[in-house]
Design a protein around this motif. Structure first.
Motif, PDB file in Angstrom:
ATOM      1  N   UNK A 228       7.404   2.020  11.747  1.00  0.00           N
ATOM      2  CA  UNK A 228       7.426   3.584  11.757  1.00  0.00           C
ATOM      3  C   UNK A 228       6.054   3.889  11.824  1.00  0.00           C
ATOM      4  N   UNK A 229       5.032   3.103  12.306  1.00  0.00           N
ATOM      5  CA  UNK A 229       4.058   3.288  12.065  1.00  0.00           C
ATOM      6  C   UNK A 229       3.539   4.580  13.181  1.00  0.00           C
ATOM      7  N   UNK A 230       3.181   5.701  12.798  1.00  0.00           N
ATOM      8  CA  UNK A 230       2.780   7.172  13.040  1.00  0.00           C
ATOM      9  C   UNK A 230       1.032   7.151  14.193  1.00  0.00           C
ATOM     10  N   UNK A 231       0.738   6.042  13.853  1.00  0.00           N
ATOM     11  CA  UNK A 231      -0.390   5.883  14.133  1.00  0.00           C
ATOM     12  C   UNK A 231      -1.603   6.255  13.537  1.00  0.00           C
ATOM     13  N   UNK A 232      -3.012   5.836  13.977  1.00  0.00           N
ATOM     14  CA  UNK A 232      -3.796   5.474  13.333  1.00  0.00           C
ATOM     15  C   UNK A 232      -4.866   6.780  12.534  1.00  0.00           C
ATOM     16  N   UNK A 233      -4.616   7.725  14.002  1.00  0.00           N
ATOM     17  CA  UNK A 233      -5.032   9.017  13.543  1.00  0.00           C
ATOM     18  C   UNK A 233      -3.841  10.004  12.760  1.00  0.00           C
ATOM     19  N   UNK A 234      -2.702   9.593  12.237  1.00  0.00           N
ATOM     20  CA  UNK A 234      -1.849  10.330  11.631  1.00  0.00           C
ATOM     21  C   UNK A 234      -2.312   9.875  10.343  1.00  0.00           C
ATOM     22  N   UNK A 235      -3.025   8.892   9.728  1.00  0.00           N
ATOM     23  CA  UNK A 235      -2.628   8.264   7.863  1.00  0.00           C
ATOM     24  C   UNK A 235      -3.921   8.331   7.639  1.00  0.00           C
ATOM     25  N   UNK A 236      -4.175   8.600   6.721  1.00  0.00           N
ATOM     26  CA  UNK A 236      -5.636   8.381   6.176  1.00  0.00           C
ATOM     27  C   UNK A 236      -5.611   7.491   4.963  1.00  0.00           C
ATOM     28  N   UNK A 237      -4.842   6.184   4.371  1.00  0.00           N
ATOM     29  CA  UNK A 237      -4.592   5.345   3.194  1.00  0.00           C
ATOM     30  C   UNK A 237      -3.239   4.151   3.834  1.00  0.00           C
ATOM     31  N   UNK A 238      -3.413   3.410   4.470  1.00  0.00           N
ATOM     32  CA  UNK A 238      -2.485   2.352   4.093  1.00  0.00           C
ATOM     33  C   UNK A 238      -2.329   1.872   3.165  1.00  0.00           C
ATOM     34  N   UNK A 239      -0.841   2.042   2.649  1.00  0.00           N
ATOM     35  CA  UNK A 239      -0.028   1.181   1.415  1.00  0.00           C
ATOM     36  C   UNK A 239       1.153   0.317   0.834  1.00  0.00           C
ATOM     37  N   UNK A 240       0.986  -0.523  -0.113  1.00  0.00           N
ATOM     38  CA  UNK A 240       1.852  -1.167   0.309  1.00  0.00           C
ATOM     39  C   UNK A 240       2.976  -0.945  -1.402  1.00  0.00           C
ATOM     40  N   UNK A 241       3.981  -0.916  -1.233  1.00  0.00           N
ATOM     41  CA  UNK A 241       4.706  -1.200  -2.323  1.00  0.00           C
ATOM     42  C   UNK A 241       5.543  -2.582  -2.324  1.00  0.00           C
ATOM     43  N   UNK A 242       5.852  -3.186  -3.560  1.00  0.00           N
ATOM     44  CA  UNK A 242       6.000  -4.371  -4.512  1.00  0.00           C
ATOM     45  C   UNK A 242       5.985  -4.875  -5.365  1.00  0.00           C
ATOM     46  N   UNK A 243       7.256  -5.289  -6.052  1.00  0.00           N
ATOM     47  CA  UNK A 243       7.986  -5.790  -7.159  1.00  0.00           C
ATOM     48  C   UNK A 243       8.383  -6.792  -7.060  1.00  0.00           C
ATOM     49  N   UNK A 244       7.498  -8.072  -8.005  1.00  0.00           N
ATOM     50  CA  UNK A 244       7.849  -9.187  -8.395  1.00  0.00           C
ATOM     51  C   UNK A 244       9.609  -8.756  -9.868  1.00  0.00           C
ATOM     52  N   UNK A 245      10.840  -9.649  -9.169  1.00  0.00           N
ATOM     53  CA  UNK A 245      11.930  -8.656  -9.736  1.00  0.00           C
ATOM     54  C   UNK A 245      12.621 -10.053 -10.806  1.00  0.00           C
ATOM     55  N   UNK A 246      11.595 -10.706 -11.193  1.00  0.00           N
ATOM     56  CA  UNK A 246      11.690 -12.014 -12.358  1.00  0.00           C
ATOM     57  C   UNK A 246      12.771 -12.649 -11.898  1.00  0.00           C
TER      58      UNK A 246
END
Length: 293
Positions: A182-200
């Motif tokens: 689903x990556x739209x390409x380097x020229x279309x993205x300013x910041x690469x990010x991740x979401x993540x949760x340690x659910x316990x």
């Protein structure tokens, strides 16, 4: 295009801490007393018509004027509509169904005199949002097309102070729904990010208690291979059940732990779990010690 972070630059830290900034900055200030000054204020707004879906400069301006960077997660759905909303699939977005709403926002953000980090279509590598590539009948190509459609409308409006944050979850759901698709390409993205949760430990179906490396290392390597942009953890939380939350926070914020990471944004909400840094208070103190020793 935003440039990669300068080696040795201080790691930025922020939070989503409602009811700030929707109802003033009081909640944010209370968190800052324990965790230290925040760099980033994170808010969420849906698309479906409602008072909270409108553009509200009065929510953004005080946060900016008090020295905070704004991260706005812009969610194409009705908050009370469930996870399957046919009107808000990526294919419908790409087809232009929501262009009037998108254009109105593009014009509004073009009128700001400061940068804003915009995070649309987040966690597209899951199956719990209508715009995701894992939604019924959806394809990663639909997400890519929707992203480019948004960018074209914003470019036409002259919204050149908007910085685009592309933010998958660290886990692909299902596993074949890899975020790279689903990556739209380097020229279309300013910041690469991740979401993540340690659910316990009390939620084994979502991985249980996972240390920072187990949760993020593989996804971080995959994400940073996509392009040279700065990398953020845009939505992070840790349950207090099953391990030492303060130590987990300190590990995440250890200098050099994730060399490309420029910012960490905490989800400071008592929701599915008590993600708040005040639970326990030692977690907030770990932020203060780690970032501002």
């Amino acid at each position: 295009m935003t440039q990669p972070p300068v080696p040795g630059r201080r790691l930025l830290f922020g939070a989503h801490v409602p009811p700030s900034p929707y109802e003033g900055l009081g909640a944010l200030r209370r968190l800052e007393r324990d965790a230290g000054p925040l760099d980033i204020v994170h808010l969420f707004q849906p698309w479906a018509p409602s008072p909270v879906s409108d553009f509200h400069e009065e929510w953004l301006r005080p946060a900016h004027d008090s020295g905070h960077t704004i991260l706005l997660t812009w969610e194409p759905w009705h908050l009370d509509g469930g996870i399957h909303q046919a009107a808000y699939t990526a294919a419908r977005i790409a087809a232009g169904d929501h262009d009037p709403h998108i254009r109105a926002w593009a014009r509004a953000l073009a009128g700001l005199d400061f940068e804003i980090y915009l995070r649309p279509l987040h966690e597209m590598n899951g199956n719990w949002y209508p715009w995701a590539a894992g939604a019924p009948g959806a394809r990663p190509a639909d997400v890519v097309a929707a992203w480019h459609h948004l960018r074209e409308i914003f470019a036409a409006a002259g919204a050149d102070r908007v910085r685009w944050v592309w933010s998958p979850l660290c886990d692909d759901v299902p596993t074949t729904n890899r975020f790279e698709l689903s990556y739209p390409g380097t020229d279309a993205v300013d910041v690469l990010a991740l979401d993540g949760y340690n659910w316990g430990a009390d939620v084994p179906e979502y991985g249980g208690w996972r240390d920072v490396g187990t949760l993020f290392a593989d996804a971080y390597a995959r994400l940073t291979a996509l392009g040279p942009q700065p990398m953020w953890f845009a939505e992070v939380g840790c349950s207090p059940v099953g391990g030492d939350k303060a130590r987990w926070v300190a590990d995440l914020l250890t200098p050099g732990r994730f060399p490309r990471c420029a910012a960490v944004v905490w989800f400071d909400v008592d929701k599915e779990q008590d993600w708040r840094l005040a639970s326990p208070p030692s977690a907030a103190r770990a932020v203060a010690r780690s970032l501002r020793p």
